[in-house]
Design a protein around this motif. Structure first.
Motif, PDB file in Angstrom:
ATOM      1  N   SER A  33       0.821  -1.216   0.000  1.00 24.77           N
ATOM      2  CA  SER A  33       0.000   0.000   0.000  1.00 24.77           C
ATOM      3  C   SER A  33       0.852   1.261   0.000  1.00 24.77           C
ATOM      4  CB  SER A  33      -0.924   0.004   1.219  1.00 24.77           C
ATOM      5  OG  SER A  33      -1.849  -1.055   1.164  1.00 24.77           O
ATOM      6  N   TRP A  34       1.952   1.251   0.721  1.00 24.77           N
ATOM      7  CA  TRP A  34       2.818   2.423   0.824  1.00 24.77           C
ATOM      8  C   TRP A  34       4.193   2.012   1.359  1.00 24.77           C
ATOM      9  CZ3 TRP A  34       3.889   1.787   5.796  1.00 24.77           C
ATOM     10  CH2 TRP A  34       2.872   1.376   6.663  1.00 24.77           C
ATOM     11  N   ALA A  35       5.142   2.868   1.091  1.00 29.98           N
ATOM     12  CA  ALA A  35       6.489   2.708   1.650  1.00 29.98           C
ATOM     13  C   ALA A  35       6.869   4.010   2.330  1.00 29.98           C
ATOM     14  CB  ALA A  35       7.497   2.367   0.560  1.00 29.98           C
ATOM     15  N   ILE A  36       7.475   3.907   3.497  1.00 31.13           N
ATOM     16  CA  ILE A  36       7.942   5.090   4.221  1.00 31.13           C
ATOM     17  C   ILE A  36       9.340   5.448   3.725  1.00 31.13           C
ATOM     18  CG2 ILE A  36       8.648   5.986   6.463  1.00 31.13           C
ATOM     19  CD1 ILE A  36       6.451   4.405   7.740  1.00 31.13           C
ATOM     20  N   ASP A  37       9.477   6.661   3.244  1.00 29.22           N
ATOM     21  CA  ASP A  37      10.765   7.136   2.736  1.00 29.22           C
ATOM     22  C   ASP A  37      11.414   8.031   3.781  1.00 29.22           C
ATOM     23  OD1 ASP A  37      12.912   7.951   1.241  1.00 29.22           O
ATOM     24  OD2 ASP A  37      11.763   9.284  -0.071  1.00 29.22           O
ATOM     25  N   GLN A  38      12.530   7.572   4.344  1.00 35.42           N
ATOM     26  CA  GLN A  38      13.251   8.396   5.323  1.00 35.42           C
ATOM     27  C   GLN A  38      14.373   9.199   4.679  1.00 35.42           C
ATOM     28  OE1 GLN A  38      16.034   6.349   8.080  1.00 35.42           O
ATOM     29  NE2 GLN A  38      15.150   4.457   7.304  1.00 35.42           N
ATOM     30  N   GLN A  39      14.406   9.197   3.337  1.00 37.07           N
ATOM     31  CA  GLN A  39      15.369   9.981   2.578  1.00 37.07           C
ATOM     32  C   GLN A  39      16.805   9.729   3.028  1.00 37.07           C
ATOM     33  OE1 GLN A  39      13.258  13.844   0.972  1.00 37.07           O
ATOM     34  NE2 GLN A  39      13.190  13.895   3.209  1.00 37.07           N
ATOM     35  N   PRO A  40      17.285   8.503   2.840  1.00 36.04           N
ATOM     36  CA  PRO A  40      18.647   8.170   3.266  1.00 36.04           C
ATOM     37  C   PRO A  40      19.720   8.989   2.568  1.00 36.04           C
ATOM     38  CG  PRO A  40      17.719   6.431   1.889  1.00 36.04           C
ATOM     39  CD  PRO A  40      16.593   7.345   2.235  1.00 36.04           C
ATOM     40  N   PHE A  41      19.420   9.505   1.390  1.00 35.55           N
ATOM     41  CA  PHE A  41      20.413  10.338   0.717  1.00 35.55           C
ATOM     42  C   PHE A  41      20.841  11.490   1.616  1.00 35.55           C
ATOM     43  CE2 PHE A  41      22.009  13.701  -1.969  1.00 35.55           C
ATOM     44  CZ  PHE A  41      22.780  13.038  -2.912  1.00 35.55           C
ATOM     45  N   PHE A  42      19.858  12.102   2.284  1.00 35.12           N
ATOM     46  CA  PHE A  42      20.172  13.203   3.190  1.00 35.12           C
ATOM     47  C   PHE A  42      21.017  12.733   4.375  1.00 35.12           C
ATOM     48  CE2 PHE A  42      16.398  16.103   1.937  1.00 35.12           C
ATOM     49  CZ  PHE A  42      17.200  16.777   1.035  1.00 35.12           C
ATOM     50  N   GLN A  43      20.824  11.492   4.817  1.00 31.95           N
ATOM     51  CA  GLN A  43      21.576  10.982   5.962  1.00 31.95           C
ATOM     52  C   GLN A  43      23.049  10.783   5.621  1.00 31.95           C
ATOM     53  OE1 GLN A  43      19.600   7.531   7.647  1.00 31.95           O
ATOM     54  NE2 GLN A  43      17.591   8.489   7.464  1.00 31.95           N
ATOM     55  N   GLY A  44      23.355  10.634   4.346  1.00 27.45           N
ATOM     56  CA  GLY A  44      24.748  10.544   3.926  1.00 27.45           C
ATOM     57  C   GLY A  44      25.312  11.880   3.494  1.00 27.45           C
ATOM     58  N   TYR A  45      24.524  12.627   2.742  1.00 27.86           N
ATOM     59  CA  TYR A  45      25.001  13.871   2.138  1.00 27.86           C
ATOM     60  C   TYR A  45      25.138  15.004   3.148  1.00 27.86           C
ATOM     61  CZ  TYR A  45      25.032  17.872  -1.109  1.00 27.86           C
ATOM     62  OH  TYR A  45      25.362  19.014  -1.795  1.00 27.86           O
ATOM     63  N   LEU A  46      24.086  15.229   3.935  1.00 31.56           N
ATOM     64  CA  LEU A  46      24.094  16.394   4.827  1.00 31.56           C
ATOM     65  C   LEU A  46      25.205  16.375   5.874  1.00 31.56           C
ATOM     66  CD1 LEU A  46      20.271  17.054   5.385  1.00 31.56           C
ATOM     67  CD2 LEU A  46      21.872  18.320   3.928  1.00 31.56           C
ATOM     68  N   PRO A  47      25.515  15.230   6.509  1.00 32.61           N
ATOM     69  CA  PRO A  47      26.600  15.271   7.503  1.00 32.61           C
ATOM     70  C   PRO A  47      27.940  15.717   6.926  1.00 32.61           C
ATOM     71  CG  PRO A  47      25.346  13.247   7.716  1.00 32.61           C
ATOM     72  CD  PRO A  47      24.883  13.907   6.459  1.00 32.61           C
ATOM     73  N   ILE A  48      28.232  15.305   5.700  1.00 29.58           N
ATOM     74  CA  ILE A  48      29.512  15.695   5.092  1.00 29.58           C
ATOM     75  C   ILE A  48      29.513  17.191   4.802  1.00 29.58           C
ATOM     76  CG2 ILE A  48      31.125  15.261   3.219  1.00 29.58           C
ATOM     77  CD1 ILE A  48      30.629  12.895   5.152  1.00 29.58           C
ATOM     78  N   VAL A  49      28.401  17.690   4.247  1.00 29.10           N
ATOM     79  CA  VAL A  49      28.297  19.127   3.970  1.00 29.10           C
ATOM     80  C   VAL A  49      28.404  19.933   5.261  1.00 29.10           C
ATOM     81  CG1 VAL A  49      26.762  20.943   3.119  1.00 29.10           C
ATOM     82  CG2 VAL A  49      26.921  18.774   1.874  1.00 29.10           C
ATOM     83  N   LEU A  50      27.688  19.502   6.290  1.00 28.84           N
ATOM     84  CA  LEU A  50      27.663  20.258   7.541  1.00 28.84           C
ATOM     85  C   LEU A  50      29.008  20.220   8.262  1.00 28.84           C
ATOM     86  CD1 LEU A  50      24.129  19.156   8.747  1.00 28.84           C
ATOM     87  CD2 LEU A  50      24.798  21.456   8.025  1.00 28.84           C
ATOM     88  N   LEU A  51      29.645  19.047   8.304  1.00 26.09           N
ATOM     89  CA  LEU A  51      30.943  18.954   8.963  1.00 26.09           C
ATOM     90  C   LEU A  51      32.012  19.748   8.216  1.00 26.09           C
ATOM     91  CD1 LEU A  51      31.060  15.196  10.050  1.00 26.09           C
ATOM     92  CD2 LEU A  51      31.050  17.191  11.559  1.00 26.09           C
ATOM     93  N   THR A  52      31.947  19.737   6.896  1.00 25.69           N
ATOM     94  CA  THR A  52      32.917  20.492   6.104  1.00 25.69           C
ATOM     95  C   THR A  52      32.788  21.991   6.375  1.00 25.69           C
ATOM     96  OG1 THR A  52      32.949  18.816   4.360  1.00 25.69           O
ATOM     97  CG2 THR A  52      33.729  21.007   3.774  1.00 25.69           C
TER      98      THR A  52
END
Length: 316
Positions: free
Chosen positions: A261-280
């Motif tokens: 019926s549905w899938a929950i999307d937790q947007q894993p791309f953001f979980q990888g991308y944002l930490p690198i951007v923020l730490l940099t």
């Protein structure tokens, strides 16, 4: 006064456009280590690996992905210790088991290494270890939101197929769903393991012993694909209410075929991308978003699957 205003203008410009500045600043050998709890067999983390590669290329930094090959938490704790000992410019880590990982993570923070936690774990756990922030999906809330959808469809009982029961976040998903439909979790959650054949057989056995089960909830691609096969085998595919966490090619097909019926999307791309951007940006300019970031939940249904299906397993 003029000198002061120039400084203010410069600071404002840097704060307003950190990504632009980061793309042109010298990387100076910056290196980050991303430590996950996932075994090598868990394909869901491929999206995070994609995100790490994108961030690495955009920012001119080095990112190392490390994980325990079998998913053993003791091995993961040692990997965090090894990562800290290597002196990186930052560590990103999932809190798969707070008791096992809090010591190594605190030690890294005490060594002056900036840490961002992602995926598993809570905001409170992250803060207690001294991490800068947590980026992920509040798992109980996500399960509860899923359960509210199921409750509207009349669901009063369910099977939660938990392929990683040692991870507290997975139990929170099941508990949130149970609370939303007004059911006791109890034996409605099974420890399915991660072997596809074993998962399929356990789902078949449970549904055979509990034929009045109103719904099935799987917690990711590892358990979703074998569950689809189980439902096709016992003739319940498309008839029993079925929801899942996360996306994959098999899950996308299941949604299109009206099995899921549905899938929950937790947007894993953001979980990888944002930490690198923020730490940099934190290391280069002292900039930091002053709060945690919830990357989910969002729901993907048959009405929206066509927009994301081709990206499942890579960017979604």
């Amino acid at each position: 006064m003029r000198s002061f205003m120039k400084k203010v203008a410069f600071a404002t410009a840097m704060a307003a456009a950190p990504l632009m500045a980061a793309s042109t600043a010298s990387a100076d050998g910056e290196r980050y280590v991303f430590v996950s709890h996932a075994p090598d067999s868990d394909s869901w983390w491929n999206t995070i690996k994609t995100a790490l590669g994108v961030a690495e290329g955009q920012l001119g930094v080095t990112v190392e992905y490390r994980n325990p090959p079998t998913g053993d938490i003791g091995d993961m704790a040692r990997i965090v210790e090894q990562a800290a000992a290597s002196g990186p410019d930052g560590i990103i880590v999932s809190i798969a088991d707070f008791d096992a990982l809090s010591g190594p993570i605190r030690d890294a923070v005490d060594q002056g290494i900036p840490v961002i936690t992602v995926n598993s774990g809570t905001h409170e756990q992250s803060a207690s270890m001294g991490a800068l922030m947590h980026i992920g999906q509040p798992e109980y809330d996500a399960g509860n939101a899923a359960g509210m959808r199921a409750a509207k469809a009349g669901v009063k009982s369910f099977l939660c197929v938990n392929h990683y029961i040692t991870n507290g976040a997975s139990v929170e998903r099941c508990q949130g769903f149970a609370d939303a439909i007004g059911a006791d979790l109890g034996n409605q959650m099974i420890d399915s393991g991660q072997d596809p054949a074993e998962i399929k057989n356990k789902v078949l056995a449970y549904l055979s012993a509990n034929p009045d089960t109103g719904a099935v909830l799987t917690l990711g691609p590892t358990s979703a694909a074998p569950t689809i096969n189980a439902l096709k085998e016992n003739g319940m595919a498309g008839d029993i209410y079925f929801g899942t966490f996360d996306l994959s090619a098999e899950i996308a097909t299941g949604i299109k075929e009206d099995i899921i019926s549905w899938a929950i999307d937790q947007q894993p791309f953001f979980q990888g991308y944002l930490p690198i951007v923020l730490l940099t940006n934190y290391n280069r300019y002292g900039l930091l978003v002053p709060h945690n970031i919830n990357s989910g939940p969002g729901f993907v249904t048959k009405d929206t699957i066509d927009a994301v299906a081709d990206m499942a397993g890579e960017f979604r």
